[in-house]
Design an enzyme around this catalytic site. Structure first.
Site, PDB file in Angstrom:
ATOM      1  N   TYR A 189      50.108  56.019  18.534  1.00 53.83           N
ATOM      2  CA  TYR A 189      49.435  57.078  17.765  1.00 53.83           C
ATOM      3  C   TYR A 189      48.020  57.304  18.315  1.00 53.83           C
ATOM      4  O   TYR A 189      47.486  58.407  18.273  1.00 53.83           O
ATOM      5  CB  TYR A 189      49.432  56.765  16.266  1.00 53.83           C
ATOM      6  CG  TYR A 189      49.268  58.007  15.411  1.00 53.83           C
ATOM      7  CD1 TYR A 189      50.217  59.025  15.457  1.00 53.83           C
ATOM      8  CD2 TYR A 189      48.180  58.168  14.572  1.00 53.83           C
ATOM      9  CE1 TYR A 189      50.075  60.173  14.690  1.00 53.83           C
ATOM     10  CE2 TYR A 189      48.032  59.309  13.795  1.00 53.83           C
ATOM     11  CZ  TYR A 189      48.985  60.310  13.863  1.00 53.83           C
ATOM     12  OH  TYR A 189      48.827  61.443  13.103  1.00 53.83           O
TER      13      TYR A 189
ATOM     14  N   SER B 212      58.560  72.584  10.057  1.00 53.35           N
ATOM     15  CA  SER B 212      57.162  72.240   9.785  1.00 53.35           C
ATOM     16  C   SER B 212      56.982  71.813   8.330  1.00 53.35           C
ATOM     17  O   SER B 212      57.559  72.419   7.417  1.00 53.35           O
ATOM     18  CB  SER B 212      56.253  73.450  10.027  1.00 53.35           C
ATOM     19  OG  SER B 212      56.300  73.855  11.368  1.00 53.35           O
TER      20      SER B 212
ATOM     21  N   LYS C 130      42.681  61.315  12.718  1.00 53.47           N
ATOM     22  CA  LYS C 130      43.090  61.278  11.299  1.00 53.47           C
ATOM     23  C   LYS C 130      42.106  60.455  10.470  1.00 53.47           C
ATOM     24  O   LYS C 130      41.884  60.756   9.290  1.00 53.47           O
ATOM     25  CB  LYS C 130      44.510  60.726  11.158  1.00 53.47           C
ATOM     26  CG  LYS C 130      45.605  61.642  11.700  1.00 53.47           C
ATOM     27  CD  LYS C 130      45.623  63.004  11.052  1.00 53.47           C
ATOM     28  CE  LYS C 130      46.870  63.802  11.438  1.00 53.47           C
ATOM     29  NZ  LYS C 130      46.789  65.209  10.965  1.00 53.47           N
TER      30      LYS C 130
HETATM   31  P1  NAP Z   1      54.341  71.073  13.344  1.00 50.45           P
HETATM   32  O1  NAP Z   1      55.468  71.760  12.693  1.00 50.45           O
HETATM   33  O2  NAP Z   1      54.345  70.964  14.830  1.00 50.45           O
HETATM   34  O3  NAP Z   1      52.969  71.705  12.828  1.00 50.45           O
HETATM   35  C1  NAP Z   1      51.722  71.482  13.456  1.00 50.45           C
HETATM   36  C2  NAP Z   1      51.024  72.799  13.565  1.00 50.45           C
HETATM   37  O4  NAP Z   1      49.671  72.681  14.057  1.00 50.45           O
HETATM   38  C3  NAP Z   1      51.713  73.710  14.564  1.00 50.45           C
HETATM   39  O5  NAP Z   1      51.944  74.953  13.968  1.00 50.45           O
HETATM   40  C4  NAP Z   1      50.711  73.763  15.677  1.00 50.45           C
HETATM   41  O6  NAP Z   1      50.854  74.845  16.551  1.00 50.45           O
HETATM   42  C5  NAP Z   1      49.454  73.778  14.868  1.00 50.45           C
HETATM   43  N1  NAP Z   1      48.259  73.771  15.714  1.00 50.45           N
HETATM   44  C6  NAP Z   1      48.018  73.075  16.858  1.00 50.45           C
HETATM   45  N2  NAP Z   1      46.873  73.460  17.416  1.00 50.45           N
HETATM   46  C7  NAP Z   1      46.343  74.419  16.604  1.00 50.45           C
HETATM   47  C8  NAP Z   1      45.174  75.233  16.664  1.00 50.45           C
HETATM   48  N3  NAP Z   1      44.301  75.150  17.676  1.00 50.45           N
HETATM   49  N4  NAP Z   1      44.941  76.126  15.669  1.00 50.45           N
HETATM   50  C9  NAP Z   1      45.802  76.252  14.644  1.00 50.45           C
HETATM   51  N5  NAP Z   1      46.937  75.525  14.535  1.00 50.45           N
HETATM   52  C10 NAP Z   1      47.203  74.615  15.515  1.00 50.45           C
HETATM   53  O7  NAP Z   1      54.254  69.556  12.817  1.00 50.45           O
HETATM   54  P2  NAP Z   1      54.123  68.873  11.381  1.00 50.45           P
HETATM   55  O8  NAP Z   1      54.722  67.511  11.563  1.00 50.45           O
HETATM   56  O9  NAP Z   1      54.610  69.765  10.314  1.00 50.45           O
HETATM   57  O10 NAP Z   1      52.540  68.652  11.282  1.00 50.45           O
HETATM   58  C11 NAP Z   1      51.746  69.165  10.214  1.00 50.45           C
HETATM   59  C12 NAP Z   1      50.673  68.168   9.825  1.00 50.45           C
HETATM   60  O11 NAP Z   1      51.300  67.005   9.273  1.00 50.45           O
HETATM   61  C13 NAP Z   1      49.796  67.658  10.977  1.00 50.45           C
HETATM   62  O12 NAP Z   1      48.457  67.504  10.524  1.00 50.45           O
HETATM   63  C14 NAP Z   1      50.384  66.300  11.263  1.00 50.45           C
HETATM   64  O13 NAP Z   1      49.445  65.439  11.858  1.00 50.45           O
HETATM   65  C15 NAP Z   1      50.736  65.867   9.853  1.00 50.45           C
HETATM   66  N6  NAP Z   1      51.678  64.730   9.781  1.00 50.45           N
HETATM   67  C16 NAP Z   1      52.890  64.799  10.400  1.00 50.45           C
HETATM   68  C17 NAP Z   1      53.762  63.713  10.322  1.00 50.45           C
HETATM   69  C18 NAP Z   1      55.094  63.713  11.025  1.00 50.45           C
HETATM   70  O14 NAP Z   1      55.661  62.642  11.212  1.00 50.45           O
HETATM   71  N7  NAP Z   1      55.646  64.840  11.401  1.00 50.45           N
HETATM   72  C19 NAP Z   1      53.388  62.576   9.586  1.00 50.45           C
HETATM   73  C20 NAP Z   1      52.145  62.572   8.942  1.00 50.45           C
HETATM   74  C21 NAP Z   1      51.294  63.650   9.048  1.00 50.45           C
HETATM   75  P3  NAP Z   1      51.459  74.536  18.057  1.00 50.45           P
HETATM   76  O15 NAP Z   1      52.880  74.162  17.869  1.00 50.45           O
HETATM   77  O16 NAP Z   1      51.261  75.825  18.790  1.00 50.45           O
HETATM   78  O17 NAP Z   1      50.636  73.448  18.665  1.00 50.45           O
HETATM   79  C1  1JT Z   2      50.219  65.140  16.517  1.00 50.45           C
HETATM   80  C2  1JT Z   2      51.395  64.637  17.086  1.00 50.45           C
HETATM   81  C3  1JT Z   2      49.909  64.839  15.201  1.00 50.45           C
HETATM   82  C4  1JT Z   2      52.259  63.883  16.317  1.00 50.45           C
HETATM   83  C5  1JT Z   2      51.953  63.583  14.999  1.00 50.45           C
HETATM   84  C6  1JT Z   2      50.770  64.055  14.438  1.00 50.45           C
HETATM   85  N1  1JT Z   2      50.708  63.617  13.181  1.00 50.45           N
HETATM   86  C7  1JT Z   2      51.820  62.910  12.937  1.00 50.45           C
HETATM   87  N2  1JT Z   2      52.569  62.885  14.026  1.00 50.45           N
HETATM   88  C8  1JT Z   2      53.851  62.238  14.153  1.00 50.45           C
HETATM   89  C9  1JT Z   2      53.728  60.844  14.679  1.00 50.45           C
HETATM   90  C10 1JT Z   2      53.345  60.647  15.955  1.00 50.45           C
HETATM   91  C11 1JT Z   2      53.235  59.366  16.481  1.00 50.45           C
HETATM   92  C12 1JT Z   2      53.524  58.280  15.687  1.00 50.45           C
HETATM   93  C13 1JT Z   2      53.907  58.482  14.393  1.00 50.45           C
HETATM   94  C14 1JT Z   2      54.010  59.760  13.895  1.00 50.45           C
HETATM   95  C15 1JT Z   2      51.765  64.936  18.504  1.00 50.45           C
HETATM   96  C16 1JT Z   2      50.635  65.496  19.306  1.00 50.45           C
HETATM   97  C17 1JT Z   2      49.894  66.545  18.564  1.00 50.45           C
HETATM   98  C18 1JT Z   2      49.274  65.992  17.294  1.00 50.45           C
HETATM   99  O1  1JT Z   2      53.398  57.000  16.161  1.00 50.45           O
HETATM  100  C19 1JT Z   2      54.119  56.551  17.197  1.00 50.45           C
HETATM  101  C20 1JT Z   2      52.756  59.181  17.876  1.00 50.45           C
END
Ligand code: NAP
Ligand code: 1JT
Length: 255
Positions: A155, A19, A162
């Site tokens: 997305y 995470s 977002k």
């Molecule tokens: P992650 O490890 O899956 O973290 C997302 C967290 O959100 C999980 O702990 C998830 O729990 C929690 N969550 C979902 N529903 C919730 C609720 N009702 N109450 C409280 N927490 C809840 O993924 P991550 O990639 O680190 O994501 C963290 C943030 O970064 C998100 O806002 C995501 O959109 C953002 N982000 C991610 C990426 C990427 O490519 N990974 C890029 C840009 C931005 P559950 O697993 O139980 O659902």
């Molecule tokens: C959620 C998901 C939030 C994936 C997410 C997210 N914020 C970033 N990502 C990663 C991502 C996802 C897609 C993408 C690029 C980056 C999964 C469901 C829960 C909320 O584009 C293809 C789809």
């Protein structure tokens, strides 16, 4: 002197070691911060509680951002364990798989409301809940993705959520600014985490960043954590209401 020495940081969104919130917590601790963590449900608690021990967190509590009572509980625990909050990290999002798989045009009303509630409204409610606990010069941070401002295939609904999150950040900067509290978003490039797993086409996006971004590499959780330290510390004292990109410059390349 460490950049976050003695600061009290509440961090939401650790699911596992991959995470983004976990890397932020680790680096914050290295920089001298005290940590308070939350996890969504018992299943995740089994993973998060051991991580919180390793990080030496002051508290770790369940918090589902859809449950009103959990905000009240967070406030209570924060007041008891921390007294005040210097840093709040919102690193969570959700949209149900059904809606993400369907063509965007078919998104259900319930799915739309749920994605907005968890991924965007929660930031407002957290800030309102903790407003009297924020120290002067506290910093709030939320995680976003470029799919909010440009069309990124698949997305879909998350892009809408977002866009709301980023806009909420701008308007909250006014209310929080009255208390000298700052709020910003980090727009991270794609990173392989639990949220990203199983997203169709995610691998293609990672490859595109590697091939076409100015830095010719994907970003890591640690890249995001570095910027989080800057935004949480006095180094960003004049910065609020902004979306700061940590994406190897990918979003700036047109062709
Ligand atoms: P992650 O490890 O899956 O973290 C997302 C967290 O959100 C999980 O702990 C998830 O729990 C929690 N969550 C979902 N529903 C919730 C609720 N009702 N109450 C409280 N927490 C809840 O993924 P991550 O990639 O680190 O994501 C963290 C943030 O970064 C998100 O806002 C995501 O959109 C953002 N982000 C991610 C990426 C990427 O490519 N990974 C890029 C840009 C931005 P559950 O697993 O139980 O659902
Ligand atoms: C959620 C998901 C939030 C994936 C997410 C997210 N914020 C970033 N990502 C990663 C991502 C996802 C897609 C993408 C690029 C980056 C999964 C469901 C829960 C909320 O584009 C293809 C789809």
């Amino acid at each position: 002197m460490k950049l976050l020495a003695g600061k009290k940081a509440v961090i939401l969104g650790i699911a596992n070691e991959r995470s983004i919130a976990y890397s932020i917590a680790k680096l914050f601790k290295d920089e001298g911060a005290e940590l308070g963590l939350t996890y969504v449900n018992e299943a995740l608690g089994k993973r998060v509680i051991p991580l919180s021990e390793e990080l030496g967190a002051k508290f770790v509590i369940p918090m589902d951002v859809t449950v009103d009572g959990d905000y009240e509980n967070l406030k209570k625990v924060v007041e008891k364990e921390f007294g005040h909050v210097d840093i709040l990290i919102h690193s969570l999002a959700f949209a149900n798989g059904e809606d993400l798989k369907k063509p965007f045009i078919e998104t259900s009303r319930e799915g739309f409301a749920q994605a907005m509630d968890i991924s965007a409204y929660s930031l407002m409610k957290l800030c309102n809940t903790l407003k009297d606990s924020f120290s002067e010069e506290a910093s709030v941070l939320a995680m976003t993705y470029h799919g909010s401002v440009k069309i990124v295939k698949n997305y879909n609904l998350m892009g809408v959520a977002k866009a709301a999150l980023e806009c909420i950040t701008r308007y909250l900067s006014i209310d929080l600014g009255e208390r000298k509290v700052r709020i910003n978003c980090i727009s991270a490039g794609p990173i392989r985490t639990l949220a990203a797993s199983g997203i169709p086409g995610f691998r293609d996006i990672l490859k595109d960043v590697e091939e076409r971004s100015p830095l010719k590499r994907n970003v890591t959780q640690d890249d995001v954590a570095n910027t989080a330290v800057y935004l949480a510390s006095r180094l960003s004292s004049g910065v609020t209401g902004q979306v700061i990109y940590v994406d190897s410059g990918h979003s700036q390349v047109a062709l």
